[in-house]
Design an enzyme around this catalytic site. Structure first.
Site, mmCIF file in Angstrom:
data_model
loop_
_atom_site.group_PDB
_atom_site.id
_atom_site.type_symbol
_atom_site.label_atom_id
_atom_site.label_comp_id
_atom_site.label_asym_id
_atom_site.label_seq_id
_atom_site.Cartn_x
_atom_site.Cartn_y
_atom_site.Cartn_z
ATOM 1 N N CYS A 17 -27.099 -8.860 -6.691
ATOM 2 C CA CYS A 17 -27.099 -9.317 -8.090
ATOM 3 C C CYS A 17 -28.535 -9.266 -8.621
ATOM 4 O O CYS A 17 -29.489 -9.203 -7.836
ATOM 5 C CB CYS A 17 -26.576 -10.758 -8.099
ATOM 6 S SG CYS A 17 -26.609 -11.599 -9.676
ATOM 7 N N ILE A 51 -4.676 -3.290 -4.775
ATOM 8 C CA ILE A 51 -5.849 -3.643 -5.576
ATOM 9 C C ILE A 51 -6.233 -2.478 -6.482
ATOM 10 O O ILE A 51 -7.243 -2.532 -7.165
ATOM 11 C CB ILE A 51 -7.030 -4.015 -4.645
ATOM 12 C CG1 ILE A 51 -7.336 -2.883 -3.643
ATOM 13 C CG2 ILE A 51 -6.716 -5.312 -3.893
ATOM 14 C CD1 ILE A 51 -8.567 -3.136 -2.772
ATOM 15 N N ASP A 52 -5.402 -1.413 -6.493
ATOM 16 C CA ASP A 52 -5.791 -0.171 -7.169
ATOM 17 C C ASP A 52 -5.501 -0.134 -8.671
ATOM 18 O O ASP A 52 -5.930 0.797 -9.364
ATOM 19 C CB ASP A 52 -5.119 1.042 -6.472
ATOM 20 C CG ASP A 52 -3.592 0.899 -6.367
ATOM 21 O OD1 ASP A 52 -2.966 0.335 -7.287
ATOM 22 O OD2 ASP A 52 -3.033 1.366 -5.358
ATOM 23 N N HIS A 110 -3.567 -9.895 -4.218
ATOM 24 C CA HIS A 110 -4.782 -9.663 -3.427
ATOM 25 C C HIS A 110 -5.959 -9.238 -4.299
ATOM 26 O O HIS A 110 -6.892 -8.597 -3.822
ATOM 27 C CB HIS A 110 -4.525 -8.633 -2.317
ATOM 28 C CG HIS A 110 -3.662 -9.174 -1.220
ATOM 29 N ND1 HIS A 110 -2.981 -8.390 -0.319
ATOM 30 C CD2 HIS A 110 -3.371 -10.452 -0.865
ATOM 31 C CE1 HIS A 110 -2.311 -9.164 0.527
ATOM 32 N NE2 HIS A 110 -2.523 -10.410 0.207
ATOM 33 N N SER A 160 5.748 -1.785 1.855
ATOM 34 C CA SER A 160 4.959 -2.834 2.518
ATOM 35 C C SER A 160 5.485 -3.053 3.930
ATOM 36 O O SER A 160 6.697 -3.126 4.138
ATOM 37 C CB SER A 160 5.038 -4.151 1.743
ATOM 38 O OG SER A 160 4.357 -5.159 2.477
ATOM 39 N N PHE A 212 -2.730 0.999 5.186
ATOM 40 C CA PHE A 212 -3.465 0.495 6.347
ATOM 41 C C PHE A 212 -2.739 0.761 7.658
ATOM 42 O O PHE A 212 -3.349 1.033 8.668
ATOM 43 C CB PHE A 212 -3.643 -1.032 6.227
ATOM 44 C CG PHE A 212 -4.800 -1.451 5.361
ATOM 45 C CD1 PHE A 212 -5.692 -0.525 4.832
ATOM 46 C CD2 PHE A 212 -5.015 -2.790 5.087
ATOM 47 C CE1 PHE A 212 -6.756 -0.915 4.044
ATOM 48 C CE2 PHE A 212 -6.074 -3.203 4.308
ATOM 49 C CZ PHE A 212 -6.948 -2.268 3.776
ATOM 50 N N ARG A 213 -1.390 0.630 7.631
ATOM 51 C CA ARG A 213 -0.695 0.512 8.916
ATOM 52 C C ARG A 213 0.275 1.633 9.255
ATOM 53 O O ARG A 213 0.954 1.535 10.274
ATOM 54 C CB ARG A 213 0.032 -0.839 8.988
ATOM 55 C CG ARG A 213 -0.931 -1.995 9.038
ATOM 56 C CD ARG A 213 -0.250 -3.327 9.149
ATOM 57 N NE ARG A 213 -1.242 -4.401 9.126
ATOM 58 C CZ ARG A 213 -1.843 -4.846 8.040
ATOM 59 N NH1 ARG A 213 -1.552 -4.339 6.863
ATOM 60 N NH2 ARG A 213 -2.744 -5.801 8.115
ATOM 61 N N GLN A 246 0.527 -6.247 -3.722
ATOM 62 C CA GLN A 246 -0.579 -6.529 -2.799
ATOM 63 C C GLN A 246 -1.696 -5.522 -3.034
ATOM 64 O O GLN A 246 -2.748 -5.610 -2.432
ATOM 65 C CB GLN A 246 -0.093 -6.396 -1.355
ATOM 66 C CG GLN A 246 1.005 -7.377 -1.012
ATOM 67 C CD GLN A 246 1.653 -7.031 0.319
ATOM 68 O OE1 GLN A 246 1.148 -7.363 1.380
ATOM 69 N NE2 GLN A 246 2.771 -6.350 0.275
ATOM 70 N N ALA A 303 0.806 -1.218 0.000
ATOM 71 C CA ALA A 303 0.000 0.000 0.000
ATOM 72 C C ALA A 303 0.849 1.282 0.000
ATOM 73 O O ALA A 303 0.426 2.305 -0.532
ATOM 74 C CB ALA A 303 -0.917 -0.015 1.211
HETATM 75 P P1 NAD Z 1 0.651 -1.634 5.054
HETATM 76 O O1 NAD Z 1 -0.338 -0.537 5.253
HETATM 77 O O2 NAD Z 1 0.654 -2.743 6.042
HETATM 78 O O3 NAD Z 1 2.121 -1.021 4.992
HETATM 79 C C1 NAD Z 1 2.418 0.061 4.177
HETATM 80 C C2 NAD Z 1 3.836 0.496 4.510
HETATM 81 O O4 NAD Z 1 4.216 1.476 3.558
HETATM 82 C C3 NAD Z 1 3.968 1.146 5.888
HETATM 83 O O5 NAD Z 1 4.917 0.408 6.642
HETATM 84 C C4 NAD Z 1 4.447 2.578 5.598
HETATM 85 O O6 NAD Z 1 5.459 2.978 6.481
HETATM 86 C C5 NAD Z 1 4.999 2.459 4.192
HETATM 87 N N1 NAD Z 1 4.859 3.676 3.368
HETATM 88 C C6 NAD Z 1 3.790 4.495 3.238
HETATM 89 N N2 NAD Z 1 4.020 5.423 2.287
HETATM 90 C C7 NAD Z 1 5.274 5.206 1.825
HETATM 91 C C8 NAD Z 1 6.084 5.839 0.828
HETATM 92 N N3 NAD Z 1 5.666 6.885 0.126
HETATM 93 N N4 NAD Z 1 7.337 5.338 0.607
HETATM 94 C C9 NAD Z 1 7.815 4.284 1.332
HETATM 95 N N5 NAD Z 1 7.071 3.653 2.282
HETATM 96 C C10 NAD Z 1 5.823 4.094 2.505
HETATM 97 O O7 NAD Z 1 0.478 -2.174 3.577
HETATM 98 P P2 NAD Z 1 0.711 -3.614 2.969
HETATM 99 O O8 NAD Z 1 1.956 -4.221 3.507
HETATM 100 O O9 NAD Z 1 0.535 -3.478 1.510
HETATM 101 O O10 NAD Z 1 -0.519 -4.492 3.514
HETATM 102 C C11 NAD Z 1 -1.794 -3.970 3.565
HETATM 103 C C12 NAD Z 1 -2.856 -4.665 2.734
HETATM 104 O O11 NAD Z 1 -3.772 -3.637 2.419
HETATM 105 C C13 NAD Z 1 -2.416 -5.187 1.424
HETATM 106 O O12 NAD Z 1 -2.914 -6.440 1.309
HETATM 107 C C14 NAD Z 1 -3.117 -4.334 0.360
HETATM 108 O O13 NAD Z 1 -3.856 -5.156 -0.509
HETATM 109 C C15 NAD Z 1 -4.151 -3.561 1.084
HETATM 110 N N6 NAD Z 1 -4.204 -2.122 0.720
HETATM 111 C C16 NAD Z 1 -4.121 -1.762 -0.592
HETATM 112 C C17 NAD Z 1 -4.168 -0.429 -0.939
HETATM 113 C C18 NAD Z 1 -4.065 -0.075 -2.397
HETATM 114 O O14 NAD Z 1 -4.428 -0.890 -3.262
HETATM 115 N N7 NAD Z 1 -3.573 1.112 -2.722
HETATM 116 C C19 NAD Z 1 -4.298 0.552 0.043
HETATM 117 C C20 NAD Z 1 -4.401 0.154 1.389
HETATM 118 C C21 NAD Z 1 -4.348 -1.204 1.709
#
Ligand code: NAD
Length: 247
Positions: free
Chosen positions: A148, A106-107, A122, A187, A37-38, A104, A26
């Protein structure tokens, strides 16, 4: 090691590797305005855990609440535009320096930036389908109704907590076979089984704002914006071509 030295080391790792793969999360899309998310300050779910909101159990228990909570950020994903991270990775694929991107996310922003080899472990936000009759619809259907035509409940074609992994995940495991260098981009490496993928790589580089469980085992860790690090890498590689150029 200072930033410039780390960039030089990254370039050497990429140039020396016979097989480089990228894993994005993300964080790759936060510079497009989609919250992750985190992240401690700006993570999407401060009130709920992702497991509570994005689970198959939550969808079946209370579809109205599930869609109320999720539709808003999905719509942000659909409207967003690729950023420097996505464009840099597309360029690295075009010039043959990386095989492709396991994401990971979905965008769909990697494809919109021009990446061709993308494994969406994902799922994605292009379509949804019916639990009852399996009929498929464009994702836009969900903003009108989550039912549906047959009356069954619709679900998005994303992998929710409690779902089996996507076919792309198993392809991604094969893609990782013989991987020399894995670049982990944005991630937290907290979502399994994807967080196991780095173990298949001989060398790992992490580009992530915050610490990850893999930092101790990584060749290099950048706690900077992924867009800045990857565009610098592209700039330094210039017109040169990598092992996948002819693909
Ligand atoms: P996560 O939220 O767990 O971790 C994201 C990490 O990215 C964080 O540790 C953060 O410090 C880091 N981060 C944020 N912006 C950054 C940047 N500009 N440069 C470098 N690092 C940066 O995300 P995850 O590990 O992908 O897991 C979350 C789940 O949520 C995934 O399965 C994903 O499918 C889903 N998700 C997807 C989206 C999307 O599609 N854009 C958005 C939110 C969550």
């Amino acid at each position: 090691m200072d930033y410039q030295k780390k960039i030089e080391r990254l370039i050497k790792l990429v140039k020396d590797a016979h097989k480089t793969v990228v894993l994005t999360g993300a964080g790759a899309s936060t510079e497009s305005g989609i919250p992750d998310f985190r992240s401690k300050k700006s993570g999407l779910w401060n009130k709920y855990t992702p497991e509570e909101v994005c689970s198959i159990k939550a969808l079946k228990k209370n579809p109205r609440k599930f869609y109320e909570l999720n539709l808003k950020w999905w719509q942000e994903c659909i409207k967003a535009k690729p950023n420097k991270t996505h464009y840099s990775l597309a360029q690295l694929e075009k010039t043959g320096w990386i095989l492709g991107v396991i994401t990971q996310n979905i965008d769909g922003l990697h494809q919109r930036a021009g990446s061709r080899r993308v494994w969406e472990v994902h799922g994605h936000l292009r379509t949804c389908h019916c639990f009852n009759c399996n009929n498929e619809y464009d994702i836009k259907r969900l903003s009108q109704s989550y039912r549906c035509d047959c009356g069954g409940l619709l679900r998005p074609d994303v992998v929710l907590f409690g779902d089996a992994m996507s076919e792309d995940y198993y392809v991604a495991e094969q893609v990782m076979s013989g991987c020399q260098l894995l670049l982990v981009v944005g991630s937290s490496l907290q979502v399994y089984p994807v967080a196991n993928l780095p173990q298949f790589a001989r060398q790992v580089v992490i580009i992530n704002h915050e610490c990850t469980p893999w930092d101790d085992r990584a060749e290099l860790v950048f706690n900077q914006d992924s867009g800045a690090v990857l565009s610098k890498l592209v700039e330094c590689l210039g017109e040169s071509c990598g092992p996948y150029f002819s693909l």
